[in-house]
Every structure is written in structure tokens, then in C-alpha cells.
Design a protein around this motif. Structure first.
Motif, PDB file in Angstrom:
ATOM      1  N   SER A   1       0.858  -1.182   0.000  1.00 59.56           N
ATOM      2  CA  SER A   1       0.000   0.000   0.000  1.00 59.56           C
ATOM      3  C   SER A   1       0.894   1.231   0.000  1.00 59.56           C
ATOM      4  N   THR A   2       0.862   1.988  -1.090  1.00 59.54           N
ATOM      5  CA  THR A   2       1.737   3.171  -1.156  1.00 59.54           C
ATOM      6  C   THR A   2       1.314   4.205  -0.105  1.00 59.54           C
ATOM      7  N   GLY A   3       0.012   4.319   0.160  1.00 54.32           N
ATOM      8  CA  GLY A   3      -0.452   5.247   1.201  1.00 54.32           C
ATOM      9  C   GLY A   3       0.115   4.858   2.568  1.00 54.32           C
ATOM     10  N   GLU A   4       0.088   3.546   2.840  1.00 51.27           N
ATOM     11  CA  GLU A   4       0.603   3.041   4.118  1.00 51.27           C
ATOM     12  C   GLU A   4       2.109   3.292   4.220  1.00 51.27           C
ATOM     13  N   LEU A   5       2.822   3.049   3.138  1.00 51.18           N
ATOM     14  CA  LEU A   5       4.281   3.278   3.136  1.00 51.18           C
ATOM     15  C   LEU A   5       4.582   4.758   3.392  1.00 51.18           C
ATOM     16  N   LEU A   6       3.780   5.619   2.791  1.00 50.14           N
ATOM     17  CA  LEU A   6       3.982   7.065   3.005  1.00 50.14           C
ATOM     18  C   LEU A   6       3.690   7.429   4.460  1.00 50.14           C
ATOM     19  N   ARG A   7       2.616   6.859   5.023  1.00 50.75           N
ATOM     20  CA  ARG A   7       2.294   7.164   6.430  1.00 50.75           C
ATOM     21  C   ARG A   7       3.388   6.651   7.359  1.00 50.75           C
TER      22      ARG A   7
ATOM     23  N   LEU B   1       1.535  17.367   0.873  1.00 50.12           N
ATOM     24  CA  LEU B   1       0.747  17.007  -0.309  1.00 50.12           C
ATOM     25  C   LEU B   1      -0.428  16.116   0.067  1.00 50.12           C
ATOM     26  N   ILE B   2      -0.171  15.156   0.954  1.00 52.49           N
ATOM     27  CA  ILE B   2      -1.241  14.246   1.391  1.00 52.49           C
ATOM     28  C   ILE B   2      -2.326  15.037   2.119  1.00 52.49           C
ATOM     29  N   ASP B   3      -1.890  15.958   2.985  1.00 51.86           N
ATOM     30  CA  ASP B   3      -2.855  16.771   3.732  1.00 51.86           C
ATOM     31  C   ASP B   3      -3.662  17.685   2.816  1.00 51.86           C
TER      32      ASP B   3
ATOM     33  N   LEU C   1      -1.556  14.333  -5.057  1.00 49.75           N
ATOM     34  CA  LEU C   1      -0.677  13.174  -5.192  1.00 49.75           C
ATOM     35  C   LEU C   1       0.755  13.564  -4.826  1.00 49.75           C
ATOM     36  N   VAL C   2       1.467  12.609  -4.283  1.00 48.90           N
ATOM     37  CA  VAL C   2       2.883  12.746  -3.997  1.00 48.90           C
ATOM     38  C   VAL C   2       3.617  12.510  -5.322  1.00 48.90           C
ATOM     39  N   PRO C   3       4.784  13.154  -5.557  1.00 48.08           N
ATOM     40  CA  PRO C   3       5.465  12.973  -6.849  1.00 48.08           C
ATOM     41  C   PRO C   3       5.727  11.497  -7.189  1.00 48.08           C
TER      42      PRO C   3
ATOM     43  N   ASP D   1      -1.832  -1.647  -3.908  1.00 45.74           N
ATOM     44  CA  ASP D   1      -2.999  -0.955  -3.337  1.00 45.74           C
ATOM     45  C   ASP D   1      -2.653   0.536  -3.284  1.00 45.74           C
ATOM     46  N   GLY D   2      -3.316   1.330  -4.124  1.00 45.55           N
ATOM     47  CA  GLY D   2      -3.015   2.766  -4.159  1.00 45.55           C
ATOM     48  C   GLY D   2      -1.999   3.141  -5.223  1.00 45.55           C
ATOM     49  N   PHE D   3      -1.605   2.192  -6.023  1.00 43.98           N
ATOM     50  CA  PHE D   3      -0.660   2.429  -7.114  1.00 43.98           C
ATOM     51  C   PHE D   3      -1.039   1.533  -8.278  1.00 43.98           C
ATOM     52  N   PRO D   4      -1.041   1.983  -9.517  1.00 41.48           N
ATOM     53  CA  PRO D   4      -0.779   3.342  -9.971  1.00 41.48           C
ATOM     54  C   PRO D   4      -1.976   4.262  -9.742  1.00 41.48           C
ATOM     55  N   ARG D   5      -1.675   5.567  -9.702  1.00 45.17           N
ATOM     56  CA  ARG D   5      -2.704   6.566  -9.429  1.00 45.17           C
ATOM     57  C   ARG D   5      -2.802   7.604 -10.526  1.00 45.17           C
ATOM     58  N   ASN D   6      -1.960   7.497 -11.524  1.00 48.44           N
ATOM     59  CA  ASN D   6      -2.084   8.357 -12.712  1.00 48.44           C
ATOM     60  C   ASN D   6      -1.465   7.602 -13.897  1.00 48.44           C
TER      61      ASN D   6
ATOM     62  N   GLN E   1       1.053   8.257 -15.871  1.00 50.55           N
ATOM     63  CA  GLN E   1       2.514   8.122 -15.844  1.00 50.55           C
ATOM     64  C   GLN E   1       2.924   6.925 -14.972  1.00 50.55           C
ATOM     65  N   GLN E   2       2.292   6.802 -13.806  1.00 54.51           N
ATOM     66  CA  GLN E   2       2.634   5.684 -12.911  1.00 54.51           C
ATOM     67  C   GLN E   2       2.297   4.343 -13.561  1.00 54.51           C
ATOM     68  N   ALA E   3       1.184   4.286 -14.281  1.00 56.34           N
ATOM     69  CA  ALA E   3       0.798   3.033 -14.941  1.00 56.34           C
ATOM     70  C   ALA E   3       1.832   2.667 -16.001  1.00 56.34           C
TER      71      ALA E   3
ATOM     72  N   GLY F   1      -8.148   7.975  12.722  1.00 57.15           N
ATOM     73  CA  GLY F   1      -7.442   9.212  13.038  1.00 57.15           C
ATOM     74  C   GLY F   1      -6.503   9.728  11.961  1.00 57.15           C
ATOM     75  N   ARG F   2      -6.764   9.393  10.686  1.00 55.34           N
ATOM     76  CA  ARG F   2      -5.916   9.931   9.617  1.00 55.34           C
ATOM     77  C   ARG F   2      -6.259  11.385   9.355  1.00 55.34           C
ATOM     78  N   ALA F   3      -5.215  12.242   9.335  1.00 53.62           N
ATOM     79  CA  ALA F   3      -5.442  13.680   9.151  1.00 53.62           C
ATOM     80  C   ALA F   3      -6.133  13.957   7.817  1.00 53.62           C
TER      81      ALA F   3
ATOM     82  N   ASN G   1     -10.771  17.376  -2.340  1.00 54.86           N
ATOM     83  CA  ASN G   1      -9.681  17.399  -3.317  1.00 54.86           C
ATOM     84  C   ASN G   1      -9.224  15.987  -3.703  1.00 54.86           C
ATOM     85  N   ARG G   2      -9.294  15.058  -2.757  1.00 52.29           N
ATOM     86  CA  ARG G   2      -8.927  13.670  -3.089  1.00 52.29           C
ATOM     87  C   ARG G   2      -9.897  13.087  -4.106  1.00 52.29           C
ATOM     88  N   ILE G   3     -11.187  13.410  -3.932  1.00 51.48           N
ATOM     89  CA  ILE G   3     -12.184  12.909  -4.880  1.00 51.48           C
ATOM     90  C   ILE G   3     -11.928  13.518  -6.264  1.00 51.48           C
TER      91      ILE G   3
HETATM   92  P1  ADP Z   1      -7.105   6.484  -0.015  1.00 57.36           P
HETATM   93  O1  ADP Z   1      -7.230   5.318  -0.938  1.00 57.36           O
HETATM   94  O2  ADP Z   1      -8.179   6.534   1.033  1.00 57.36           O
HETATM   95  O3  ADP Z   1      -6.965   7.800  -0.735  1.00 57.36           O
HETATM   96  P2  ADP Z   1      -4.261   5.938   0.467  1.00 57.36           P
HETATM   97  O4  ADP Z   1      -3.691   5.451   1.749  1.00 57.36           O
HETATM   98  O5  ADP Z   1      -4.198   5.012  -0.704  1.00 57.36           O
HETATM   99  O6  ADP Z   1      -5.759   6.325   0.831  1.00 57.36           O
HETATM  100  O7  ADP Z   1      -3.533   7.306   0.038  1.00 57.36           O
HETATM  101  C1  ADP Z   1      -3.428   8.404   0.894  1.00 57.36           C
HETATM  102  C2  ADP Z   1      -2.669   9.542   0.190  1.00 57.36           C
HETATM  103  O8  ADP Z   1      -1.319   9.126  -0.069  1.00 57.36           O
HETATM  104  C3  ADP Z   1      -3.207   9.968  -1.168  1.00 57.36           C
HETATM  105  O9  ADP Z   1      -4.258  10.904  -1.059  1.00 57.36           O
HETATM  106  C4  ADP Z   1      -1.953  10.562  -1.826  1.00 57.36           C
HETATM  107  O10 ADP Z   1      -1.701  11.871  -1.343  1.00 57.36           O
HETATM  108  C5  ADP Z   1      -0.835   9.672  -1.305  1.00 57.36           C
HETATM  109  N1  ADP Z   1      -0.555   8.560  -2.238  1.00 57.36           N
HETATM  110  C6  ADP Z   1      -0.808   7.236  -2.018  1.00 57.36           C
HETATM  111  N2  ADP Z   1      -0.458   6.507  -3.095  1.00 57.36           N
HETATM  112  C7  ADP Z   1       0.023   7.374  -4.005  1.00 57.36           C
HETATM  113  C8  ADP Z   1       0.521   7.242  -5.347  1.00 57.36           C
HETATM  114  N3  ADP Z   1       0.577   6.061  -5.969  1.00 57.36           N
HETATM  115  N4  ADP Z   1       0.928   8.378  -5.986  1.00 57.36           N
HETATM  116  C9  ADP Z   1       0.864   9.560  -5.406  1.00 57.36           C
HETATM  117  N5  ADP Z   1       0.401   9.766  -4.172  1.00 57.36           N
HETATM  118  C10 ADP Z   1      -0.029   8.691  -3.468  1.00 57.36           C
END
Ligand code: ADP
Length: 191
Positions: free
Chosen positions: A31-37, A53-55, A59-61, A85-90, A92-94, A133-135, A145-147
Motif C-alpha cells: 500500500s503506497t499510502g501506508e508506506l507514506l504514512r 501534499l497528502i494533507d 498526489l505525492v510525486p 494498493d493505491g498504485f498506480p494513481r495516474n 505516468q505511474q501506470a 485518526g488519519r489527518a 480534493n482527493r475525490i
Molecule cells: P485512499 O485510498 O483513502 O486515498 P491511500 O492510503 O491510498 O488512501 O492514500 C493516501 C494519500 O497518499 C493519497 O491521497 C496521496 O496523497 C498519497 N498517495 C498514495 N499513493 C500514491 C501514489 N501512488 N501516488 C501519489 N500519491 C499517493
């Protein structure tokens, strides 16, 4: 190795469904989101860069998440594949993922897409905010903005994977077990 992607808007239940899927099919869950957290919690430079960026619900670069992904791919020993899970998100990532896998003579096996309406996204995220409790779940502006980011940047990947004939859609409404059952019926044919 198999490479599965669990796809869908924020709050669709990707993380919830990914855990039992990973276990059932012996996949390493990434999970890229989990790795970032985790980076944020550890207070690393990367985490600090990502946090703003997450807040903001952006998207993170790509280079940051792809670096984390490459490291996780190196930890696949003993697994039959990966569950992204959470990747790819655009787009370019795909494309970068395809290139990364092609370099090792592999490819994406299938995409399991969890579908929910936008109203449900908001309900689920506000419920999760209280539990986890995720910010980025607690602020309405961030969720909006996420939507938006999902529709603008991530949703076009549906066409990308449909074109590659790798796209499988599941309605992510009902109980967790019901959704899990729908996923299982598809996955059992793919492993
Ligand atoms: P959710 O699916 O509820 O949005 P995630 O844990 O997958 O939760 O992602 C949380 C945040 O982490 C995203 O809103 C984004 O800012 C960042 N993020 C996660 N995955 C990516 C990704 N592949 N590319 C860019 N940013 C990412």
C-alpha cells in the motif's frame, strides 16, 4: 510472479479487501499510502515532503512513490506475487509500472476495481476518520480534493486497463464479506 492491482476511489475499501486477498493468494500487499504514512511517522525527509501534499489531498510525486515501490518489489521472496494498493494513481505511474515489469519480463496480471458512488466515499471516509485518526480523512476540503484528484488523474486508468483486457469491476457496496466474495470469484480464475 503475479501482479495484481486493487483499484478504486478513496474509501472504496481497497485496504480492507487487500488484506484477506493477500493472505488467500500468498501475495505481498504493497500500500503506497501506508508506506507514506510510515515515512511520516518515522519523521524522514521523504515523509515530511509527502505530508503537505497528502494533507492537501494531492498526489505525492511519482518518483517518490515509485522509489518506495521498487524497494518493496525487492522484498517479494516467498510470495507468489504482489498486490498493489493505491498504485498506480495516474497514467505516468501506470506506464512506469509497465516499464518496470517489462524490464524483468513480467506484466500486470489483472486489475480489480472497487466501485462506489461519490456520496458513499464521503460517508465512509468520515466514518473512518473517527476510527483511524488519519489527518487526510478528517478535513472536508482534503476529502473534496482527493475525490477531484481521483476523477481527474486516477479514473482514466480504467480505460487504460480495459484496453489491455486486464480490468475487472466489483461493486463495493454491501458487507465486507459480500464484496470479498465478489472479488474471490474473479481472483480464483486468475491465480
Ligand atoms: P485512499 O485510498 O483513502 O486515498 P491511500 O492510503 O491510498 O488512501 O492514500 C493516501 C494519500 O497518499 C493519497 O491521497 C496521496 O496523497 C498519497 N498517495 C498514495 N499513493 C500514491 C501514489 N501512488 N501516488 C501519489 N500519491 C499517493
Amino acid at each position: 510472479m503475479k501482479y495484481f492491482i486493487i483499484f478504486g476511489p478513496p474509501g472504496a475499501g481497497k485496504g480492507t479487501q487487500a488484506a484477506p486477498m493477500a493472505e488467500r493468494y500468498n501475495l505481498k500487499h504493497i500500500s503506497t499510502g501506508e508506506l507514506l504514512r510510515e515515512e511520516i511517522a518515522a519523521g524522514t525527509d521523504l515523509g515530511m515532503q509527502a505530508k503537505a501534499l497528502i494533507d492537501a489531498g494531492s498526489l505525492v510525486p511519482d518518483v517518490i512513490v515509485e522509489g518506495m515501490l521498487a524497494k518493496s518489489f525487492a522484498k517479494g521472496k516467498g510470495y507468489d506475487g504482489f498486490l498493489l494498493d493505491g498504485f498506480p494513481r495516474n497514467l505516468q505511474q501506470a506506464q512506469d509500472l509497465d516499464a518496470m515489469l517489462e524490464a524483468r519480463d513480467e506484466s500486470v496480471t489483472a486489475v480489480i476495481s472497487l466501485m462506489i458512488p461519490d456520496e458513499t466515499i464521503r460517508q465512509r471516509i468520515s466514518h473512518r476518520a473517527a476510527l483511524e485518526g488519519r489527518a487526510d480523512d478528517a478535513s472536508e476540503a482534503t476529502v473534496t480534493n482527493r475525490i477531484k484528484t481521483y476523477h481527474a488523474q486516477t479514473e482514466p486508468l480504467i480505460e487504460y486497463y480495459k484496453y489491455e483486457k486486464k480490468y475487472h469491476e466489483v461493486k463495493s457496496v454491501g458487507t465486507i464479506a459480500q464484496v470479498g466474495g465478489r472479488i474471490k470469484r474473479i481472483m480464483d480464475k486468475l491465480v
